[in-house]
Every structure is written in C-alpha cells, then in structure tokens.
Design an enzyme around this catalytic site. Structure first.
Site, PDB file in Angstrom:
ATOM      1  N   GLY A  34      26.995  70.736  86.390  1.00 20.40           N
ATOM      2  CA  GLY A  34      27.628  69.936  86.486  1.00 20.40           C
ATOM      3  C   GLY A  34      29.038  69.700  87.594  1.00 20.40           C
ATOM      4  O   GLY A  34      28.713  68.479  88.778  1.00 20.40           O
ATOM      5  N   ARG A  88      47.935  54.105  89.629  1.00 18.21           N
ATOM      6  CA  ARG A  88      48.818  52.796  88.732  1.00 18.21           C
ATOM      7  C   ARG A  88      49.700  53.768  88.075  1.00 18.21           C
ATOM      8  O   ARG A  88      51.056  53.520  87.345  1.00 18.21           O
ATOM      9  CB  ARG A  88      47.502  51.914  87.809  1.00 18.21           C
ATOM     10  CG  ARG A  88      47.642  50.941  88.689  1.00 18.21           C
ATOM     11  CD  ARG A  88      46.240  50.007  88.155  1.00 18.21           C
ATOM     12  NE  ARG A  88      45.151  50.777  87.740  1.00 18.21           N
ATOM     13  CZ  ARG A  88      44.222  50.718  87.200  1.00 18.21           C
ATOM     14  NH1 ARG A  88      44.430  49.608  86.193  1.00 18.21           N
ATOM     15  NH2 ARG A  88      43.533  51.120  86.773  1.00 18.21           N
ATOM     16  N   GLN A  89      49.809  55.161  88.053  1.00 25.26           N
ATOM     17  CA  GLN A  89      50.580  56.052  87.005  1.00 25.26           C
ATOM     18  C   GLN A  89      51.872  56.574  88.181  1.00 25.26           C
ATOM     19  O   GLN A  89      51.532  57.711  88.371  1.00 25.26           O
ATOM     20  CB  GLN A  89      49.556  57.140  86.429  1.00 25.26           C
ATOM     21  CG  GLN A  89      50.573  57.827  85.697  1.00 25.26           C
ATOM     22  CD  GLN A  89      50.498  58.255  84.317  1.00 25.26           C
ATOM     23  OE1 GLN A  89      50.527  56.304  83.587  1.00 25.26           O
ATOM     24  NE2 GLN A  89      52.268  58.195  83.687  1.00 25.26           N
ATOM     25  N   HIS A 121      47.963  50.765  95.086  1.00 21.87           N
ATOM     26  CA  HIS A 121      48.682  49.333  94.282  1.00 21.87           C
ATOM     27  C   HIS A 121      50.153  49.638  94.402  1.00 21.87           C
ATOM     28  O   HIS A 121      51.227  48.521  94.042  1.00 21.87           O
ATOM     29  CB  HIS A 121      48.049  50.760  92.646  1.00 21.87           C
ATOM     30  CG  HIS A 121      49.656  49.847  91.376  1.00 21.87           C
ATOM     31  ND1 HIS A 121      48.688  48.383  91.589  1.00 21.87           N
ATOM     32  CD2 HIS A 121      50.339  49.892  91.118  1.00 21.87           C
ATOM     33  CE1 HIS A 121      50.205  47.537  90.028  1.00 21.87           C
ATOM     34  NE2 HIS A 121      50.299  48.899  89.811  1.00 21.87           N
ATOM     35  N   ASP A 159      51.129  38.804  88.162  1.00 23.50           N
ATOM     36  CA  ASP A 159      52.673  39.155  88.129  1.00 23.50           C
ATOM     37  C   ASP A 159      53.156  39.284  89.673  1.00 23.50           C
ATOM     38  O   ASP A 159      53.233  38.608  91.082  1.00 23.50           O
ATOM     39  CB  ASP A 159      52.584  40.267  87.464  1.00 23.50           C
ATOM     40  CG  ASP A 159      51.705  41.160  88.573  1.00 23.50           C
ATOM     41  OD1 ASP A 159      52.192  41.240  90.113  1.00 23.50           O
ATOM     42  OD2 ASP A 159      51.362  42.462  87.657  1.00 23.50           O
ATOM     43  N   LYS A 183      54.216  38.576  83.798  1.00 18.38           N
ATOM     44  CA  LYS A 183      53.085  39.471  82.729  1.00 18.38           C
ATOM     45  C   LYS A 183      54.010  40.898  81.878  1.00 18.38           C
ATOM     46  O   LYS A 183      54.899  41.799  82.937  1.00 18.38           O
ATOM     47  CB  LYS A 183      51.886  40.061  83.563  1.00 18.38           C
ATOM     48  CG  LYS A 183      51.060  41.193  83.266  1.00 18.38           C
ATOM     49  CD  LYS A 183      49.780  41.845  83.424  1.00 18.38           C
ATOM     50  CE  LYS A 183      50.009  42.710  84.179  1.00 18.38           C
ATOM     51  NZ  LYS A 183      48.960  42.786  85.181  1.00 18.38           N
ATOM     52  N   ARG A 185      52.459  44.244  79.658  1.00 14.39           N
ATOM     53  CA  ARG A 185      51.258  44.941  79.433  1.00 14.39           C
ATOM     54  C   ARG A 185      51.922  45.995  78.232  1.00 14.39           C
ATOM     55  O   ARG A 185      52.627  46.396  77.975  1.00 14.39           O
ATOM     56  CB  ARG A 185      51.304  45.600  80.625  1.00 14.39           C
ATOM     57  CG  ARG A 185      49.577  46.951  79.945  1.00 14.39           C
ATOM     58  CD  ARG A 185      49.284  48.019  81.300  1.00 14.39           C
ATOM     59  NE  ARG A 185      48.706  46.861  82.361  1.00 14.39           N
ATOM     60  CZ  ARG A 185      47.521  46.613  82.641  1.00 14.39           C
ATOM     61  NH1 ARG A 185      46.372  46.631  81.117  1.00 14.39           N
ATOM     62  NH2 ARG A 185      46.902  45.702  83.612  1.00 14.39           N
TER      63      ARG A 185
HETATM   64  C1  R5P Z   1      48.108  46.237  87.514  1.00 11.89           C
HETATM   65  O1  R5P Z   1      49.666  45.856  87.884  1.00 11.89           O
HETATM   66  C2  R5P Z   1      47.725  45.865  88.565  1.00 11.89           C
HETATM   67  O2  R5P Z   1      48.063  45.307  89.833  1.00 11.89           O
HETATM   68  C3  R5P Z   1      46.220  45.155  88.066  1.00 11.89           C
HETATM   69  O3  R5P Z   1      46.706  43.602  87.237  1.00 11.89           O
HETATM   70  C4  R5P Z   1      45.845  45.508  86.814  1.00 11.89           C
HETATM   71  O4  R5P Z   1      45.214  46.968  87.315  1.00 11.89           O
HETATM   72  C5  R5P Z   1      44.438  45.183  86.262  1.00 11.89           C
HETATM   73  O5  R5P Z   1      43.996  45.601  85.180  1.00 11.89           O
HETATM   74  P1  R5P Z   1      42.801  44.943  84.581  1.00 11.89           P
HETATM   75  O6  R5P Z   1      42.342  44.261  85.038  1.00 11.89           O
HETATM   76  O7  R5P Z   1      42.243  46.283  83.143  1.00 11.89           O
HETATM   77  O8  R5P Z   1      43.758  43.710  83.401  1.00 11.89           O
END
Ligand code: R5P
Length: 282
Positions: A34, A88-89, A121, A159, A183, A185
């Site tokens: 792999g 994103r992290q 991001h 958002d 938004k 999450r």
């Molecule tokens: C998050 O803040 C990003 O800007 C996107 O809104 C997010 O990654 C979208 O993810 P999903 O399609 O899983 O809701």
C-alpha cells in the site's frame, strides 16, 4: 517545470499552458503493502509542484513529490496546494485535539521555498507555513459559467465568514444583492442555519461557499429559501463527499458551478489563470 500530484492533473496541465512551462510526466505507483512512490523526470531550475491534498495519500504524495523534484535537480521548489485538506481544523476545537492545519503546513514547509494555496478555508492558515505563503482568490471566476440572464439575483453565503466570497462572485457577475445566513455546526454532518433577511421569492439565488463537503450546509441553507425562482450553488472546492451531490439535487439545486481545485464533474471553472497570475506570468 510543472509537476502534478495525481489528484491535480487537469489543473496542472492548465497551469502549464497558462505559464507556457513544460508539464512533467509523473509516474504514480503503489507497492503491494500500500505504500506509494512517484517518479519525476530530470528538472532544471524551478519546479512547481501542484497537488491538492484531498486525502491522506495525497498529503504523503505531495511530500514525496517535493523530495523527488529536489533529487531530480530542482534549484527552487514552489508548492501550489489548490485544495488544502485539514485546513478546517485550524484550531484545537476540543481539549486534546491537534491544530491539524498547522501540522500539515509545517510538514509541507520542509520541502519547499514558497507555497500558494487557493481560497484556503481561513487565510490565516497561511501563517502556519514556515516559508512565504500566498492565498490566491479564484472566486471571481465562479461567475463565468452562471447564466447571463439571472433574474434579480441574490448571492447568499451560508455563514458570515463566506460573505466575502459571495460578494466577490456578485462583483464579478455584475448586478445583485449579497447576504448571509447564520450557521451553527453541531457535528460533521449536523448544521443549523437561520435564514437571512433578504427576500428571495421570485429571484434567482446563488449560494456561495468555499467548500461543499457533505452538502449539509448547502442543502440546509437552500431548504430555508422561500420560493426562489432558480437556485445555483457556487463553490471553490467541490469535495462532494458521499451523497452530497444527491443532497443538493434533492434540495432543488438547478446547477452547481465549481473550480478544478478538486477535479469533479462540476469543475467547470479552472483556477489556473488565478494561480498563473499569482505566480507571475512571463
Ligand atoms: C465551513 O465553514 C466551510 O466553509 C463549509 O461551509 C463546510 O466545509 C461545508 O461542509 P458541508 O458540506 O459538510 O456542510
């Protein structure tokens, strides 16, 4: 020489054409256990490695490509990360979690002289690199494939942080309002969205975000629109994981426009011109 990761071959070819530079023929192979290996041709001068880190293998492949081009003679290595995974992290959201974006940025920095990302991001992620890093904006090009006859259009961000993206697409398109939803999450797939105050009945709506991953954010947002005429989704990075495309269809989306930072059927827009401008055309 433009050197592509296996997930970015279309964008790398487009970038080579934009810059008038040679496109390397790279071989990608896997061993029986792999593990993977790449092979690049001899390089003179500058190598531009173009690799979206769409999954863990792509991260490893990028590090291998950076090392391979140096071995092959590159005097300068530029790394273009059209879609940067793990961005994103960008903070430890729970105790004990890593700042994954920083970990990835540090690793990538060891093999390059300079980095370019495309609509990463959060632009602040560029500060995690130990080498100069530039964030390229491809959003104006998302206006190109939209119909010319949008009726009284409104460009909505799911958002507040995506509002500049919606405004950028609106500005490139021409007429139209721009607004955003609120938004919250709750998990990777569970998001709660509150509608914007902009009236959308009878209007064409373009919902703009940087990434569509599971499609939860987009489909939730679109579900809150009150009697729009048509609905379009515009995003830079069409990750479209699992059943995301189906979710968008069932939410009533008329069309999806996206760039080739992630190469999907919907990637009608190339980020190559924006990257070429940032790299400096001859
Ligand atoms: C998050 O803040 C990003 O800007 C996107 O809104 C997010 O990654 C979208 O993810 P999903 O399609 O899983 O809701």
């Amino acid at each position: 020489m433009i050197v592509s990761g296996s997930a970015s071959q279309g964008l790398a070819a487009a970038l080579a054409a934009e810059l008038g530079e040679e496109l390397a023929r790279v071989e990608y192979e896997s061993f029986p256990d792999g593990e993977r290996v790449v092979r690049v041709p001899p390089v003179e001068g500058r190598a531009v490695v173009v690799a979206s880190t769409v999954d863990d293998s792509a991260h490893v492949e990028l590090l291998q490509l950076q090392d391979a081009v140096r071995e092959a003679g590159a005097e300068e290595v530029i790394t273009v990360i059209p879609y940067m995974g793990y961005a994103r992290q960008d903070e430890a959201f729970e105790p004990g979690e890593p700042v994954s974006a920083r970990a990835m940025a540090r690793a990538i920095s060891t093999g390059t002289d300079e980095v370019y990302t495309v609509n990463v991001h959060e632009p602040a992620v560029c500060e995690f690199f130990d080498v100069p890093a530039t964030n390229v904006d491809a959003t104006p090009h998302l206006a190109d494939p939209l119909p010319e006859d949008l009726h009284d259009p409104v460009f909505l961000a799911p958002d507040a942080s995506a509002l500049p993206l919606a405004e950028s697409v609106r500005d490139a398109y021409g007429p139209g309002d721009a607004d955003f939803f609120e938004k919250t999450r709750h998990s990777g797939t569970d998001v709660e969205i509150t509608p914007s105050e902009t009236e959308v009945a009878g209007r064409d709506v373009v919902v703009v975000d940087d990434i569509v991953a599971t499609g939860s954010t987009m489909s939730e947002a679109i579900g809150l629109l009150d009697d729009p005429r048509r609905v379009f989704v515009a995003c830079v990075h069409p990750l479209l994981a699992a059943n995301a495309r189906t979710k968008l269809a069932k939410a009533g989306v008329d069309d999806v426009v996206a760039t080739d930072t992630i190469e999907r059927v919907v990637s009608a827009v190339s980020a190559a011109p924006a990257v070429a401008d940032a790299l400096g055309r001859e």
